[in-house]
Design a protein around this motif. Structure first.
Motif, short mmCIF file in Angstrom:
data_model
loop_
_atom_site.label_atom_id
_atom_site.label_comp_id
_atom_site.label_asym_id
_atom_site.label_seq_id
_atom_site.Cartn_x
_atom_site.Cartn_y
_atom_site.Cartn_z
N GLY A 215 -64.71 82.01 -44.94
CA GLY A 215 -64.01 81.34 -43.85
C GLY A 215 -64.68 81.38 -42.50
N VAL A 216 -65.90 81.90 -42.39
CA VAL A 216 -66.58 81.97 -41.09
C VAL A 216 -67.98 81.38 -41.22
CG1 VAL A 216 -65.31 84.05 -40.43
CG2 VAL A 216 -67.55 84.27 -41.51
N ASP A 217 -68.51 80.93 -40.06
CA ASP A 217 -69.88 80.43 -40.07
C ASP A 217 -70.86 81.56 -39.78
OD1 ASP A 217 -69.74 80.92 -37.32
OD2 ASP A 217 -69.50 78.81 -36.78
N GLY A 218 -72.15 81.24 -39.83
CA GLY A 218 -73.17 82.27 -39.67
C GLY A 218 -73.14 82.95 -38.32
N GLU A 219 -72.85 82.19 -37.26
CA GLU A 219 -72.83 82.77 -35.91
C GLU A 219 -71.70 83.78 -35.77
OE1 GLU A 219 -72.50 81.39 -31.20
OE2 GLU A 219 -72.51 79.88 -32.80
N ALA A 220 -70.52 83.43 -36.28
CA ALA A 220 -69.39 84.37 -36.21
C ALA A 220 -69.67 85.62 -37.03
CB ALA A 220 -68.12 83.68 -36.72
N ALA A 221 -70.31 85.46 -38.19
CA ALA A 221 -70.65 86.61 -39.02
C ALA A 221 -71.66 87.51 -38.31
CB ALA A 221 -71.20 86.15 -40.37
N ALA A 222 -72.66 86.92 -37.66
CA ALA A 222 -73.66 87.71 -36.93
C ALA A 222 -73.02 88.48 -35.79
CB ALA A 222 -74.76 86.80 -36.40
N ASN A 223 -72.10 87.85 -35.07
CA ASN A 223 -71.40 88.54 -33.98
C ASN A 223 -70.55 89.69 -34.52
OD1 ASN A 223 -72.30 87.11 -31.66
ND2 ASN A 223 -70.96 85.40 -32.19
N ALA A 224 -69.90 89.46 -35.66
CA ALA A 224 -69.10 90.53 -36.26
C ALA A 224 -69.99 91.70 -36.69
CB ALA A 224 -68.33 89.98 -37.47
N ALA A 225 -71.17 91.39 -37.23
CA ALA A 225 -72.10 92.45 -37.64
C ALA A 225 -72.55 93.26 -36.43
CB ALA A 225 -73.31 91.83 -38.33
N LEU A 226 -72.89 92.57 -35.35
CA LEU A 226 -73.35 93.27 -34.14
C LEU A 226 -72.26 94.18 -33.59
CD1 LEU A 226 -75.71 93.42 -32.01
CD2 LEU A 226 -74.40 91.76 -30.69
N ASP A 227 -71.05 93.66 -33.44
CA ASP A 227 -69.95 94.44 -32.88
C ASP A 227 -69.62 95.66 -33.75
OD1 ASP A 227 -69.78 92.61 -30.83
OD2 ASP A 227 -68.07 91.53 -31.69
N THR A 228 -69.63 95.46 -35.08
CA THR A 228 -69.26 96.54 -35.98
C THR A 228 -70.31 97.64 -35.99
OG1 THR A 228 -68.16 94.87 -37.35
CG2 THR A 228 -68.42 97.05 -38.29
N PHE A 229 -71.59 97.25 -35.99
CA PHE A 229 -72.66 98.25 -35.93
C PHE A 229 -72.63 99.01 -34.61
CE2 PHE A 229 -75.12 96.44 -39.56
CZ PHE A 229 -75.36 97.65 -40.21
N GLU A 230 -72.34 98.32 -33.51
CA GLU A 230 -72.26 99.01 -32.22
C GLU A 230 -71.16 100.07 -32.24
OE1 GLU A 230 -71.79 95.85 -29.39
OE2 GLU A 230 -73.97 95.59 -29.13
N ASP A 231 -70.02 99.74 -32.86
CA ASP A 231 -68.95 100.73 -32.98
C ASP A 231 -69.39 101.92 -33.83
OD1 ASP A 231 -67.22 99.25 -31.42
OD2 ASP A 231 -66.25 98.26 -33.13
N ALA A 232 -70.11 101.65 -34.92
CA ALA A 232 -70.58 102.74 -35.79
C ALA A 232 -71.55 103.65 -35.06
CB ALA A 232 -71.24 102.15 -37.04
N VAL A 233 -72.48 103.06 -34.31
CA VAL A 233 -73.45 103.86 -33.55
C VAL A 233 -72.74 104.72 -32.51
CG1 VAL A 233 -75.35 103.71 -31.89
CG2 VAL A 233 -75.39 102.30 -33.95
N ARG A 234 -71.77 104.14 -31.82
CA ARG A 234 -71.03 104.89 -30.79
C ARG A 234 -70.28 106.06 -31.41
NH1 ARG A 234 -67.33 100.51 -28.52
NH2 ARG A 234 -66.62 102.06 -27.02
N LEU A 235 -69.66 105.84 -32.57
CA LEU A 235 -68.93 106.92 -33.23
C LEU A 235 -69.87 108.05 -33.63
CD1 LEU A 235 -66.24 105.26 -35.52
CD2 LEU A 235 -65.86 107.00 -33.78
N PHE A 236 -71.03 107.72 -34.16
CA PHE A 236 -71.98 108.76 -34.55
C PHE A 236 -72.46 109.55 -33.34
CE2 PHE A 236 -71.90 107.72 -38.85
CZ PHE A 236 -72.75 108.56 -39.56
N ARG A 237 -72.68 108.86 -32.24
CA ARG A 237 -73.14 109.57 -31.04
C ARG A 237 -72.06 110.47 -30.48
NH1 ARG A 237 -76.28 104.42 -28.29
NH2 ARG A 237 -78.24 104.67 -29.44
N VAL A 238 -70.83 109.99 -30.45
CA VAL A 238 -69.72 110.79 -29.92
C VAL A 238 -69.47 112.01 -30.80
CG1 VAL A 238 -67.22 110.79 -29.59
CG2 VAL A 238 -68.59 108.95 -28.62
N ALA A 239 -69.62 111.83 -32.12
CA ALA A 239 -69.31 112.91 -33.05
C ALA A 239 -70.41 113.96 -33.12
CB ALA A 239 -69.05 112.35 -34.45
#
Length: 307
Positions: A215-239
């Motif tokens: 249900g999404v195009d490539g641009e929306a998927a790329a933005n979702a990937a970027l946002d989700t990875f940024e959250d993962a990196v932040r969690l690892f750094r905080v932890a």
């Protein structure tokens, strides 16, 4: 013993050509035991790292067989285990990507059609598995935070789940930090999923198609990937802490690698704004953890030279 041999010989010392065969042997011997899930996870990891280090050169892995096997295992006693849901999501997404790019083994398409119908349905099931993993790890983090006397009001002011998780990881003790790391792993796996969707969309677009995948195009998927990875990196750094030295862990290196691939493929302008790109940070960790001559380190060094 076989799993230890696989870890030392293939993953630690870089004999990646042997990894799939050893992993398949270990998985067959672990079938029906308490080590079955770990063995299947090793097999999927072996197939992934060999493909990454060789740029996909070599025989296609038996993804249909592996996806059906993992689905059967996860549907059993591991249904409420976030790690199992991550494994299921990764296997199904890899299988669907292979299907959409026309790289399945002979006979696998009919096998997959009989179980899932089409590749989009397979990807939707993968997305559901990743969503369950995130939900399970978020619940575990909330429970750990509450048991340590964490401030439950954090959830009321958080902008989203990731912000709430960051607040709980900061406020809690070692239990909260460990739970935050598990959530970080699930978010990184979800980021990998969206990267896969964006990559397939770009490949199909280059062939003249304009697909909407899940249900999404490539641009929306790329933005979702970027946002989700940024959250993962932040969690690892905080932890990270003295009790939990995650900054030098393989998991953190893997997350930086995935994050860096998303930026390299879809957001190159972001790399020019950073003193050190995520791929370069991952390379430093690979050199420290695996050694400069390890195949995965050498492959990543080549990628970094082209940034």
């Amino acid at each position: 013993l076989q799993r230890r041999l696989l870890q030392r010989l293939c993953f630690d010392f870089g004999a990646l050509g042997l990894a799939p065969q050893l992993a398949q042997l270990a998985a067959s011997h672990a079938r029906g035991t308490m080590w079955e899930l770990d063995a299947i996870q090793d097999l999927l990891h072996a197939l992934t790292v060999r493909s990454d280090a060789t740029d996909g050169v070599g025989p296609p892995p038996p993804m249909a067989e592996l996806s059906l096997a993992i689905s059967a295992v996860v549907a059993g006693p591991y249904l409420q285990l976030a790690r199992a849901q991550r494994l299921l999501g990764r296997a199904l997404a890899t299988c669907a990507q292979t299907w959409l790019l026309g790289a399945l083994r002979p006979g696998e398409r009919a096998c997959l059609r009989s179980r899932w119908g089409d590749a989009d349905a397979l990807l939707r099931e993968a997305l559901e598995a990743h969503g369950r993993a995130v939900d399970l790890d978020t619940a575990a983090l909330r429970s750990a935070s509450a048991s340590m006397g964490g401030n439950e009001a954090h959830g009321e002011v958080a902008q989203d789940c990731a912000e709430e998780a960051l607040a709980m990881a900061c406020a809690g003790g070692i239990g909260s930090r460990r739970a935050a790391l598990e959530l970080g792993r699930s978010l990184a796996a979800l980021g990998e999923f969206w990267h896969s969707v964006a990559y397939v969309s770009a490949q199909l677009l280059a062939d003249g198609e304009c697909p909407l995948i899940v249900g999404v195009d490539g641009e929306a998927a790329a933005n979702a990937a970027l946002d989700t990875f940024e959250d993962a990196v932040r969690l690892f750094r905080v932890a990270s802490s003295d009790d939990c030295p995650i900054e030098v862990s393989r998991d953190y290196a893997e997350i930086l690698l995935g994050y860096g691939k998303v930026i390299l493929c879809f957001f190159e302008d972001l790399d020019s704004c950073k003193v050190e790109s995520p791929l370069e940070q991952a390379l430093k960790l690979y050199e420290e953890l695996l050694g400069r001559s390890h195949p995965r380190t050498c492959h990543l060094r080549k990628v970094c030279l082209h940034i």
